[in-house]
Design a protein around this motif. Sequence first.
Motif, PDB file in Angstrom:
ATOM      1  N   LEU A  91      22.656 -16.858 -20.579  1.00 17.34           N
ATOM      2  CA  LEU A  91      22.409 -17.045 -19.221  1.00 17.34           C
ATOM      3  C   LEU A  91      20.979 -16.389 -18.848  1.00 17.34           C
ATOM      4  O   LEU A  91      20.353 -15.880 -19.603  1.00 17.34           O
ATOM      5  N   THR A  92      20.420 -16.964 -18.057  1.00 18.97           N
ATOM      6  CA  THR A  92      19.135 -16.496 -17.227  1.00 18.97           C
ATOM      7  C   THR A  92      19.423 -15.907 -15.648  1.00 18.97           C
ATOM      8  O   THR A  92      19.915 -16.799 -15.063  1.00 18.97           O
ATOM      9  N   ILE A  93      19.183 -14.574 -15.541  1.00 21.13           N
ATOM     10  CA  ILE A  93      19.324 -14.185 -14.198  1.00 21.13           C
ATOM     11  C   ILE A  93      17.774 -14.682 -13.368  1.00 21.13           C
ATOM     12  O   ILE A  93      16.900 -14.148 -13.912  1.00 21.13           O
ATOM     13  N   ARG A  94      18.054 -15.310 -12.291  1.00 19.54           N
ATOM     14  CA  ARG A  94      16.912 -15.542 -11.680  1.00 19.54           C
ATOM     15  C   ARG A  94      16.985 -14.665 -10.082  1.00 19.54           C
ATOM     16  O   ARG A  94      17.806 -14.877  -9.641  1.00 19.54           O
ATOM     17  N   LEU A  95      15.978 -13.908 -10.049  1.00 22.97           N
ATOM     18  CA  LEU A  95      15.853 -13.321  -8.737  1.00 22.97           C
ATOM     19  C   LEU A  95      14.527 -13.455  -7.915  1.00 22.97           C
ATOM     20  O   LEU A  95      13.400 -13.759  -8.267  1.00 22.97           O
ATOM     21  N   ASN A 116       0.805  -1.217   0.013  1.00 24.54           N
ATOM     22  CA  ASN A 116       0.197   0.007   0.112  1.00 24.54           C
ATOM     23  C   ASN A 116       0.810   1.368   0.061  1.00 24.54           C
ATOM     24  O   ASN A 116       0.564   2.225   0.810  1.00 24.54           O
ATOM     25  N   GLY A 117       2.030   1.344  -0.586  1.00 18.93           N
ATOM     26  CA  GLY A 117       2.811   2.425  -1.001  1.00 18.93           C
ATOM     27  C   GLY A 117       3.920   2.398   0.106  1.00 18.93           C
ATOM     28  O   GLY A 117       4.955   3.333   0.186  1.00 18.93           O
ATOM     29  N   SER A 118       3.782   1.488   1.389  1.00 18.19           N
ATOM     30  CA  SER A 118       4.810   1.621   2.328  1.00 18.19           C
ATOM     31  C   SER A 118       5.904   0.595   1.971  1.00 18.19           C
ATOM     32  O   SER A 118       5.527  -0.468   1.537  1.00 18.19           O
ATOM     33  N   PRO A 119       7.168   0.919   2.125  1.00 14.86           N
ATOM     34  CA  PRO A 119       8.244  -0.088   1.920  1.00 14.86           C
ATOM     35  C   PRO A 119       8.279  -1.217   2.680  1.00 14.86           C
ATOM     36  O   PRO A 119       7.999  -1.160   4.054  1.00 14.86           O
ATOM     37  N   LEU A 120       8.737  -2.354   2.384  1.00  8.09           N
ATOM     38  CA  LEU A 120       8.782  -3.622   3.250  1.00  8.09           C
ATOM     39  C   LEU A 120      10.113  -3.883   3.233  1.00  8.09           C
ATOM     40  O   LEU A 120      11.147  -3.935   2.473  1.00  8.09           O
ATOM     41  N   ALA A 121      10.278  -4.717   4.465  1.00 11.16           N
ATOM     42  CA  ALA A 121      11.661  -5.400   4.583  1.00 11.16           C
ATOM     43  C   ALA A 121      11.552  -6.816   4.053  1.00 11.16           C
ATOM     44  O   ALA A 121      10.502  -7.298   4.087  1.00 11.16           O
ATOM     45  N   GLY A 122      12.723  -7.122   3.594  1.00 17.91           N
ATOM     46  CA  GLY A 122      12.847  -8.461   3.209  1.00 17.91           C
ATOM     47  C   GLY A 122      14.042  -8.846   2.444  1.00 17.91           C
ATOM     48  O   GLY A 122      15.022  -8.302   2.959  1.00 17.91           O
ATOM     49  N   ARG A 123      14.294  -9.777   1.535  1.00 19.39           N
ATOM     50  CA  ARG A 123      15.493 -10.211   0.999  1.00 19.39           C
ATOM     51  C   ARG A 123      15.332 -10.670  -0.160  1.00 19.39           C
ATOM     52  O   ARG A 123      14.622 -11.258  -0.855  1.00 19.39           O
ATOM     53  N   VAL A 124      16.538 -10.482  -0.885  1.00 20.36           N
ATOM     54  CA  VAL A 124      16.816 -10.798  -2.474  1.00 20.36           C
ATOM     55  C   VAL A 124      17.851 -11.623  -2.684  1.00 20.36           C
ATOM     56  O   VAL A 124      18.907 -11.368  -2.149  1.00 20.36           O
ATOM     57  N   ARG A 125      17.623 -12.809  -3.573  1.00 16.17           N
ATOM     58  CA  ARG A 125      18.794 -13.671  -3.751  1.00 16.17           C
ATOM     59  C   ARG A 125      18.768 -13.727  -5.412  1.00 16.17           C
ATOM     60  O   ARG A 125      17.736 -14.147  -6.102  1.00 16.17           O
ATOM     61  N   ALA A 126      20.096 -13.548  -5.790  1.00 14.82           N
ATOM     62  CA  ALA A 126      20.396 -13.707  -7.387  1.00 14.82           C
ATOM     63  C   ALA A 126      21.532 -14.654  -7.977  1.00 14.82           C
ATOM     64  O   ALA A 126      22.325 -14.869  -7.129  1.00 14.82           O
ATOM     65  N   ASP A 127      20.884 -15.394  -9.142  1.00 10.11           N
ATOM     66  CA  ASP A 127      21.780 -16.477  -9.371  1.00 10.11           C
ATOM     67  C   ASP A 127      21.635 -16.620 -10.665  1.00 10.11           C
ATOM     68  O   ASP A 127      20.709 -16.034 -11.554  1.00 10.11           O
ATOM     69  N   ALA A 128      22.731 -17.129 -11.628  1.00  5.38           N
ATOM     70  CA  ALA A 128      22.689 -17.438 -12.774  1.00  5.38           C
ATOM     71  C   ALA A 128      22.391 -18.854 -13.337  1.00  5.38           C
ATOM     72  O   ALA A 128      22.918 -19.789 -12.736  1.00  5.38           O
ATOM     73  N   ILE A 129      21.494 -19.257 -14.293  1.00  9.07           N
ATOM     74  CA  ILE A 129      21.066 -20.330 -14.867  1.00  9.07           C
ATOM     75  C   ILE A 129      21.460 -20.472 -16.084  1.00  9.07           C
ATOM     76  O   ILE A 129      21.349 -19.727 -17.027  1.00  9.07           O
ATOM     77  N   PHE A 130      22.062 -21.780 -16.485  1.00  4.42           N
ATOM     78  CA  PHE A 130      22.543 -22.204 -17.977  1.00  4.42           C
ATOM     79  C   PHE A 130      21.942 -23.319 -18.135  1.00  4.42           C
ATOM     80  O   PHE A 130      22.046 -24.356 -17.493  1.00  4.42           O
TER      81      PHE A 130
END
Length: 254
Positions: free
Chosen positions: A224-228, A177-191
């Motif tokens: 490659l495919t970047i997965r977030l 609802n417009g307010s920022p949230l705390a969380g986590r992000v993980r990024a990896d490469a897929i072949f």
Amino acid sequence: MRGPWLRDLPLLLGIAVSAGIIASSMLVSGPPPPLPEAAPALAQNATLRGNMATPEGSAADSEPIDAAKPGGRDAAGKPSHRERSVAAPKPAATPKATRTPRATATPRATATPKPSATPEPTATATPTPPLAPRGPLHVKGTRAQVLAGSVTFTMSATSHAPRVGDGWTIEVNATRNGSPLAGRVRADAIFQGKPVYDIDSGPLKAGRYRYHDIWPQRAAGVPLTIRLRVDAGGRRQVFLFDLQVANKPAPSAP
């Protein structure tokens, strides 16, 4: 032949006997009683009536005034009792007004009892498991946005064809609802469908995650495919971003 007087002998004898009887009765009864005080007035009234000119055969010549008959007067000159009784007829009694019957009250309709409502079971909200996975979104452009209930995920990248040695940036945002949230992000490469390289992992700060790097030469020419994978607000959103690193152009000859 007998004379005519013999035929009338019985009649003459009857007249003689009647005259004797009348004479004897007058001697026995004595002289007639004196007239009352009202007799001169009655006699005078009778004389006046006799002197009045009346039509022949009228009731006034044949019938004297009688105080006992209607219209007669008594000795004092007052109307007789019959005249007084019929002189002033009583007025006819006014009929009483008929009483209008009251209207019978209409019985009130009995209220139909309402059926008791069966209490509906309270729906218990099924708690959403933390980090519930959602279907991945394959991003075709350089920016995408996903609405997951009240949580909004946004992802953007520099390009799908970076060059070796050039800078490349990924940015992720998560709000409710417009307010920022705390969380986590993980990024990896897929072949070819298999993860081959862990790019980065970090938290959402004020609802924002940002990664910047320079592609090495060994990544050139490999699709490659970047997965977030983004976890925030009890939800998880996966973004897939295809890219292929191009070689750095050769330096021009002097």
